[in-house]
Write a protein that holds these residues in place. Structure first.
Motif, PDB file in Angstrom:
ATOM      1  N   LEU A 142       0.824  -1.213   0.000  1.00  0.00           N
ATOM      2  CA  LEU A 142       0.000   0.000   0.000  1.00  0.00           C
ATOM      3  C   LEU A 142       0.856   1.260   0.000  1.00  0.00           C
ATOM      4  N   ALA A 143       1.918   1.255   0.792  1.00  0.00           N
ATOM      5  CA  ALA A 143       2.815   2.409   0.824  1.00  0.00           C
ATOM      6  C   ALA A 143       3.509   2.585  -0.526  1.00  0.00           C
ATOM      7  N   GLY A 144       3.874   1.475  -1.152  1.00  0.00           N
ATOM      8  CA  GLY A 144       4.466   1.545  -2.487  1.00  0.00           C
ATOM      9  C   GLY A 144       3.491   2.115  -3.507  1.00  0.00           C
ATOM     10  N   LEU A 145       2.246   1.666  -3.437  1.00  0.00           N
ATOM     11  CA  LEU A 145       1.216   2.204  -4.329  1.00  0.00           C
ATOM     12  C   LEU A 145       1.003   3.688  -4.058  1.00  0.00           C
ATOM     13  N   HIS A 146       0.972   4.066  -2.796  1.00  0.00           N
ATOM     14  CA  HIS A 146       0.839   5.463  -2.388  1.00  0.00           C
ATOM     15  C   HIS A 146       1.978   6.297  -2.997  1.00  0.00           C
ATOM     16  N   THR A 147       3.191   5.766  -2.957  1.00  0.00           N
ATOM     17  CA  THR A 147       4.349   6.452  -3.526  1.00  0.00           C
ATOM     18  C   THR A 147       4.228   6.574  -5.041  1.00  0.00           C
ATOM     19  N   LEU A 148       3.824   5.482  -5.693  1.00  0.00           N
ATOM     20  CA  LEU A 148       3.667   5.524  -7.156  1.00  0.00           C
ATOM     21  C   LEU A 148       2.608   6.530  -7.585  1.00  0.00           C
ATOM     22  N   ILE A 149       1.520   6.608  -6.849  1.00  0.00           N
ATOM     23  CA  ILE A 149       0.467   7.576  -7.173  1.00  0.00           C
ATOM     24  C   ILE A 149       0.984   9.001  -6.986  1.00  0.00           C
ATOM     25  N   ALA A 150       1.745   9.233  -5.908  1.00  0.00           N
ATOM     26  CA  ALA A 150       2.322  10.563  -5.688  1.00  0.00           C
ATOM     27  C   ALA A 150       3.277  10.924  -6.840  1.00  0.00           C
ATOM     28  N   LEU A 151       4.092   9.964  -7.265  1.00  0.00           N
ATOM     29  CA  LEU A 151       5.004  10.210  -8.388  1.00  0.00           C
ATOM     30  C   LEU A 151       4.245  10.443  -9.683  1.00  0.00           C
ATOM     31  N   TRP A 152       3.163   9.707  -9.899  1.00  0.00           N
ATOM     32  CA  TRP A 152       2.319   9.901 -11.081  1.00  0.00           C
ATOM     33  C   TRP A 152       1.746  11.316 -11.085  1.00  0.00           C
ATOM     34  N   HIS A 153       1.251  11.757  -9.942  1.00  0.00           N
ATOM     35  CA  HIS A 153       0.737  13.126  -9.843  1.00  0.00           C
ATOM     36  C   HIS A 153       1.829  14.143 -10.170  1.00  0.00           C
ATOM     37  N   GLN A 154       3.016  13.914  -9.625  1.00  0.00           N
ATOM     38  CA  GLN A 154       4.102  14.886  -9.772  1.00  0.00           C
ATOM     39  C   GLN A 154       4.637  14.933 -11.199  1.00  0.00           C
ATOM     40  N   PHE A 155       4.888  13.755 -11.797  1.00  0.00           N
ATOM     41  CA  PHE A 155       5.615  13.728 -13.057  1.00  0.00           C
ATOM     42  C   PHE A 155       4.743  13.502 -14.296  1.00  0.00           C
ATOM     43  N   VAL A 156       3.564  12.941 -14.136  1.00  0.00           N
ATOM     44  CA  VAL A 156       2.678  12.750 -15.290  1.00  0.00           C
ATOM     45  C   VAL A 156       1.637  13.868 -15.329  1.00  0.00           C
ATOM     46  N   LEU A 157       0.918  14.047 -14.231  1.00  0.00           N
ATOM     47  CA  LEU A 157      -0.093  15.104 -14.186  1.00  0.00           C
ATOM     48  C   LEU A 157       0.532  16.484 -13.974  1.00  0.00           C
ATOM     49  N   ARG A 158       1.722  16.499 -13.392  1.00  0.00           N
ATOM     50  CA  ARG A 158       2.445  17.753 -13.121  1.00  0.00           C
ATOM     51  C   ARG A 158       1.597  18.738 -12.311  1.00  0.00           C
ATOM     52  N   ASP A 159       0.948  18.203 -11.274  1.00  0.00           N
ATOM     53  CA  ASP A 159       0.069  19.055 -10.464  1.00  0.00           C
ATOM     54  C   ASP A 159       0.688  19.502  -9.150  1.00  0.00           C
ATOM     55  N   GLY A 160       1.958  19.154  -8.909  1.00  0.00           N
ATOM     56  CA  GLY A 160       2.653  19.613  -7.711  1.00  0.00           C
ATOM     57  C   GLY A 160       2.265  18.898  -6.422  1.00  0.00           C
ATOM     58  N   THR A 161       1.554  17.795  -6.531  1.00  0.00           N
ATOM     59  CA  THR A 161       1.097  17.076  -5.334  1.00  0.00           C
ATOM     60  C   THR A 161       2.247  16.662  -4.441  1.00  0.00           C
ATOM     61  N   LEU A 162       3.319  16.165  -5.014  1.00  0.00           N
ATOM     62  CA  LEU A 162       4.445  15.675  -4.230  1.00  0.00           C
ATOM     63  C   LEU A 162       5.107  16.801  -3.418  1.00  0.00           C
ATOM     64  N   ARG A 163       5.133  17.988  -3.959  1.00  0.00           N
ATOM     65  CA  ARG A 163       5.736  19.116  -3.266  1.00  0.00           C
ATOM     66  C   ARG A 163       4.983  19.469  -1.981  1.00  0.00           C
ATOM     67  N   ARG A 164       3.726  19.078  -1.888  1.00  0.00           N
ATOM     68  CA  ARG A 164       2.940  19.382  -0.691  1.00  0.00           C
ATOM     69  C   ARG A 164       3.457  18.645   0.538  1.00  0.00           C
ATOM     70  N   MET A 165       4.183  17.529   0.334  1.00  0.00           N
ATOM     71  CA  MET A 165       4.624  16.696   1.453  1.00  0.00           C
ATOM     72  C   MET A 165       6.146  16.656   1.578  1.00  0.00           C
ATOM     73  N   THR A 166       6.853  17.426   0.778  1.00  0.00           N
ATOM     74  CA  THR A 166       8.312  17.456   0.908  1.00  0.00           C
ATOM     75  C   THR A 166       8.722  18.428   2.005  1.00  0.00           C
ATOM     76  N   PRO A 167       9.782  18.097   2.734  1.00  0.00           N
ATOM     77  CA  PRO A 167      10.186  18.944   3.859  1.00  0.00           C
ATOM     78  C   PRO A 167      10.722  20.322   3.454  1.00  0.00           C
ATOM     79  N   VAL A 168      11.216  20.468   2.255  1.00  0.00           N
ATOM     80  CA  VAL A 168      11.818  21.751   1.859  1.00  0.00           C
ATOM     81  C   VAL A 168      10.869  22.557   1.014  1.00  0.00           C
TER      82      VAL A 168
END
Length: 168
Positions: A142-168
């Motif tokens: 499940l965590a792996g799927l969660h990670t893949l979905i976050a990466l899909w949002h970031q790099f395919v949809l390019r919606d910035g979802t991953l940046r919402r949870m990055t520390p920097v």
């Protein structure tokens, strides 16, 4: 897109690290009675402890609203996915504590003794122990799927979802 608070980000990544560390320190089978994986117990219980402020922060509005929604079905799927992860993050430590209690293994949280959740038995610890072992593998999937979905949002949809949870 709004970001998560630094507190929620820290809880998220600490939980992820603890889940991985708990999985890597897990041991099953008959050897648990003779040589209990005390570090595994403490790491799993640390996940449970982190879930308290995590749930409180989330209920207090700690999860920012998604501005660019992907439609009602994907939003529902995201909510269900997060709920399932939370069930595992709470259920796995509790079932592990229960299973260790049934095995008669003393439970401690980094040296602090905790009460048993069930009476010890001579034979196998039961269905909840089996569910705990299976759940430990499932949460990694499940965590792996969660990670893949976050990466899909970031790099395919390019919606910035991953940046919402990055520390920097």
């Amino acid at each position: 897109m709004p970001r998560y608070s630094k507190f929620m980000i820290a809880l998220h990544w600490a939980t992820a690290v603890l889940v991985l560390a708990a999985w890597f320190t897990s041991e099953g089978g008959r050897h648990v009675r003779e040589n209990p994986p005390l570090l595994h117990f403490s790491l799993g219980l640390a996940v449970l402890v982190l879930m308290i402020p995590r749930l409180l922060a989330r209920m207090a509005g700690g999860a920012p609203r998604i501005e660019d929604t992907q439609g009602p079905w994907l939003n529902l799927a995201a909510k269900i996915g997060h709920a399932v992860l939370y069930v595992f993050l709470i259920g796995l430590p509790l079932t592990g504590w229960y299973a260790a209690s049934r095995l008669g293994v003393p439970i401690s949280f980094f040296g602090i003794s905790l009460p048993a959740l069930a009476a010890p038995v001579q034979g196998p610890p039961g269905l909840l122990a089996e569910l705990h072992e299976t759940g430990g593998t499932l949460i990694l999937w499940l965590a792996g799927l969660h990670t893949l979905i976050a990466l899909w949002h970031q790099f395919v949809l390019r919606d910035g979802t991953l940046r919402r949870m990055t520390p920097v």
